[in-house]
Design a protein around this motif. Structure first.
Motif, PDB file in Angstrom:
ATOM      1  N   ASP A 176     -16.448 -48.602 -65.499  1.00  0.00           N
ATOM      2  CA  ASP A 176     -14.904 -48.868 -65.419  1.00  0.00           C
ATOM      3  C   ASP A 176     -14.386 -49.581 -66.497  1.00  0.00           C
ATOM      4  O   ASP A 176     -13.286 -49.940 -66.184  1.00  0.00           O
ATOM      5  CB  ASP A 176     -14.955 -49.747 -63.979  1.00  0.00           C
ATOM      6  CG  ASP A 176     -15.080 -49.048 -62.778  1.00  0.00           C
ATOM      7  OD1 ASP A 176     -15.203 -47.858 -62.564  1.00  0.00           O
ATOM      8  OD2 ASP A 176     -15.598 -49.681 -61.850  1.00  0.00           O
ATOM      9  N   GLN A 177     -14.935 -49.413 -67.478  1.00  0.00           N
ATOM     10  CA  GLN A 177     -14.417 -49.823 -68.613  1.00  0.00           C
ATOM     11  C   GLN A 177     -13.265 -49.367 -68.931  1.00  0.00           C
ATOM     12  O   GLN A 177     -12.001 -49.866 -69.548  1.00  0.00           O
ATOM     13  CB  GLN A 177     -15.343 -49.877 -69.888  1.00  0.00           C
ATOM     14  CG  GLN A 177     -16.400 -50.941 -69.737  1.00  0.00           C
ATOM     15  CD  GLN A 177     -17.282 -50.709 -70.836  1.00  0.00           C
ATOM     16  OE1 GLN A 177     -17.149 -49.908 -72.060  1.00  0.00           O
ATOM     17  NE2 GLN A 177     -18.374 -51.721 -71.124  1.00  0.00           N
ATOM     18  N   PHE A 178     -12.929 -48.000 -68.870  1.00  0.00           N
ATOM     19  CA  PHE A 178     -11.841 -47.348 -69.272  1.00  0.00           C
ATOM     20  C   PHE A 178     -10.741 -47.877 -68.397  1.00  0.00           C
ATOM     21  O   PHE A 178      -9.800 -47.901 -68.763  1.00  0.00           O
ATOM     22  CB  PHE A 178     -12.091 -45.829 -69.140  1.00  0.00           C
ATOM     23  CG  PHE A 178     -11.089 -44.931 -69.481  1.00  0.00           C
ATOM     24  CD1 PHE A 178     -10.388 -44.970 -70.703  1.00  0.00           C
ATOM     25  CD2 PHE A 178     -10.304 -44.406 -68.607  1.00  0.00           C
ATOM     26  CE1 PHE A 178      -9.406 -43.949 -71.127  1.00  0.00           C
ATOM     27  CE2 PHE A 178      -9.080 -43.666 -68.722  1.00  0.00           C
ATOM     28  CZ  PHE A 178      -8.702 -43.397 -70.078  1.00  0.00           C
ATOM     29  N   GLU A 179     -10.863 -47.689 -67.091  1.00  0.00           N
ATOM     30  CA  GLU A 179      -9.885 -48.269 -66.164  1.00  0.00           C
ATOM     31  C   GLU A 179      -9.335 -49.615 -66.241  1.00  0.00           C
ATOM     32  O   GLU A 179      -8.104 -49.908 -66.442  1.00  0.00           O
ATOM     33  CB  GLU A 179     -10.244 -48.073 -64.639  1.00  0.00           C
ATOM     34  CG  GLU A 179     -10.476 -46.644 -64.186  1.00  0.00           C
ATOM     35  CD  GLU A 179     -11.103 -46.705 -62.752  1.00  0.00           C
ATOM     36  OE1 GLU A 179     -10.861 -47.612 -61.935  1.00  0.00           O
ATOM     37  OE2 GLU A 179     -11.600 -45.712 -62.357  1.00  0.00           O
ATOM     38  N   ALA A 180     -10.167 -50.560 -66.630  1.00  0.00           N
ATOM     39  CA  ALA A 180      -9.776 -51.997 -66.924  1.00  0.00           C
ATOM     40  C   ALA A 180      -9.220 -51.908 -68.330  1.00  0.00           C
ATOM     41  O   ALA A 180      -8.168 -52.685 -68.497  1.00  0.00           O
ATOM     42  CB  ALA A 180     -11.080 -52.936 -67.006  1.00  0.00           C
ATOM     43  N   ALA A 182      -7.059 -49.509 -69.370  1.00  0.00           N
ATOM     44  CA  ALA A 182      -5.822 -49.164 -69.080  1.00  0.00           C
ATOM     45  C   ALA A 182      -4.854 -50.164 -68.583  1.00  0.00           C
ATOM     46  O   ALA A 182      -3.770 -50.136 -68.710  1.00  0.00           O
ATOM     47  CB  ALA A 182      -5.937 -47.856 -68.382  1.00  0.00           C
ATOM     48  N   ARG A 183      -5.579 -50.916 -67.569  1.00  0.00           N
ATOM     49  CA  ARG A 183      -4.677 -52.138 -66.975  1.00  0.00           C
ATOM     50  C   ARG A 183      -4.291 -53.040 -68.075  1.00  0.00           C
ATOM     51  O   ARG A 183      -3.334 -53.694 -67.911  1.00  0.00           O
ATOM     52  CB  ARG A 183      -5.612 -52.545 -65.817  1.00  0.00           C
ATOM     53  CG  ARG A 183      -5.581 -51.794 -64.589  1.00  0.00           C
ATOM     54  CD  ARG A 183      -6.272 -52.490 -63.248  1.00  0.00           C
ATOM     55  NE  ARG A 183      -7.142 -51.548 -62.740  1.00  0.00           N
ATOM     56  CZ  ARG A 183      -8.566 -51.633 -62.673  1.00  0.00           C
ATOM     57  NH1 ARG A 183      -9.154 -52.812 -63.096  1.00  0.00           N
ATOM     58  NH2 ARG A 183      -9.302 -50.673 -62.199  1.00  0.00           N
ATOM     59  N   GLU A 186      -1.289 -51.780 -69.812  1.00  0.00           N
ATOM     60  CA  GLU A 186      -0.199 -51.937 -69.084  1.00  0.00           C
ATOM     61  C   GLU A 186       0.347 -53.495 -69.001  1.00  0.00           C
ATOM     62  O   GLU A 186       1.541 -53.428 -69.081  1.00  0.00           O
ATOM     63  CB  GLU A 186      -0.582 -51.301 -67.621  1.00  0.00           C
ATOM     64  CG  GLU A 186      -0.476 -50.023 -67.660  1.00  0.00           C
ATOM     65  CD  GLU A 186      -0.741 -49.361 -66.320  1.00  0.00           C
ATOM     66  OE1 GLU A 186      -0.322 -50.171 -65.289  1.00  0.00           O
ATOM     67  OE2 GLU A 186      -1.224 -48.147 -66.102  1.00  0.00           O
TER      68      GLU A 186
END
Length: 190
Positions: A176-180, A182-183, A186
């Motif tokens: 989930d590093q990619f999602e984190a 991206a957050r 943002e």
């Protein structure tokens, strides 16, 4: 007639009344005053005086002086008439020159008005050109400033994304590093 002929005639004429007076003593005639010795002598003296004056040329001098004076007055009158004509010609010339000067002044004023109007139009045109150039320069500066600001925002976003990615990578090791990441990007951009 010469003086030698005139003088004896005058003497005879002057002595005639005395002779008439001696004849009719006591009778009043038209020539009675000439019978008086004193009157007779005064009359002869006056005649002799006028003869001497005439002989010396006094009558010529007097009448010549009067003629000369009349000629002088006539010449002065002619000169005055000539001067009057010259003055009227000079006045007419001055009036024409004044009218010409007035016309020339009006033409100069009209030309000056036309030149001023042309200069005003030229100044308006130059001012409009300068304003357009300044507006174009301002628009170019604004566009450059916007481009520079956009570039700085991109750099800052890229730096923030890089930093966020580095933190996420160092902190989390999962998928989930990619999602984190991206957050975090943002959050940094907001």
């Amino acid at each position: 007639m010469t003086l030698r002929a005139i003088v004896p005639a005058l003497i005879a004429l002057a002595s005639a009344p005395a002779a008439y007076a001696a004849e009719g003593y006591g009778q009043d005639t038209l020539l009675t005053p000439f019978g008086d010795t004193v009157t007779h002598l005064v009359f002869i003296g006056v005649l002799i005086f006028f003869a001497i004056i005439w002989r010396l040329g006094a009558f010529k001098a007097v009448f010549g002086g009067l003629d000369k004076r009349a000629d002088t007055i006539k010449a002065q009158l002619e000169e005055a008439a000539s001067l009057r004509e010259q003055a009227s010609e000079a006045l007419a010339l001055a009036e024409r020159r004044q009218q010409d000067a007035d016309k020339e002044a009006e033409a100069i004023i009209e030309q000056a008005k036309a030149d001023a109007k042309a200069m005003l139009e030229e100044a308006k045109k130059d001012l409009a050109d300068k304003i357009a150039r300044r507006e174009a320069q301002a628009a170019n500066r604004i566009a450059r400033a916007e481009a520079e600001a956009a570039n700085e925002v991109r750099r800052a976003a890229a730096d923030a994304a890089t930093e966020a990615a580095r933190r996420v990578m160092t902190e989390q090791t999962s998928v989930d590093q990619f999602e984190a990441a991206a957050r975090e990007i943002e959050k940094a951009l907001s």
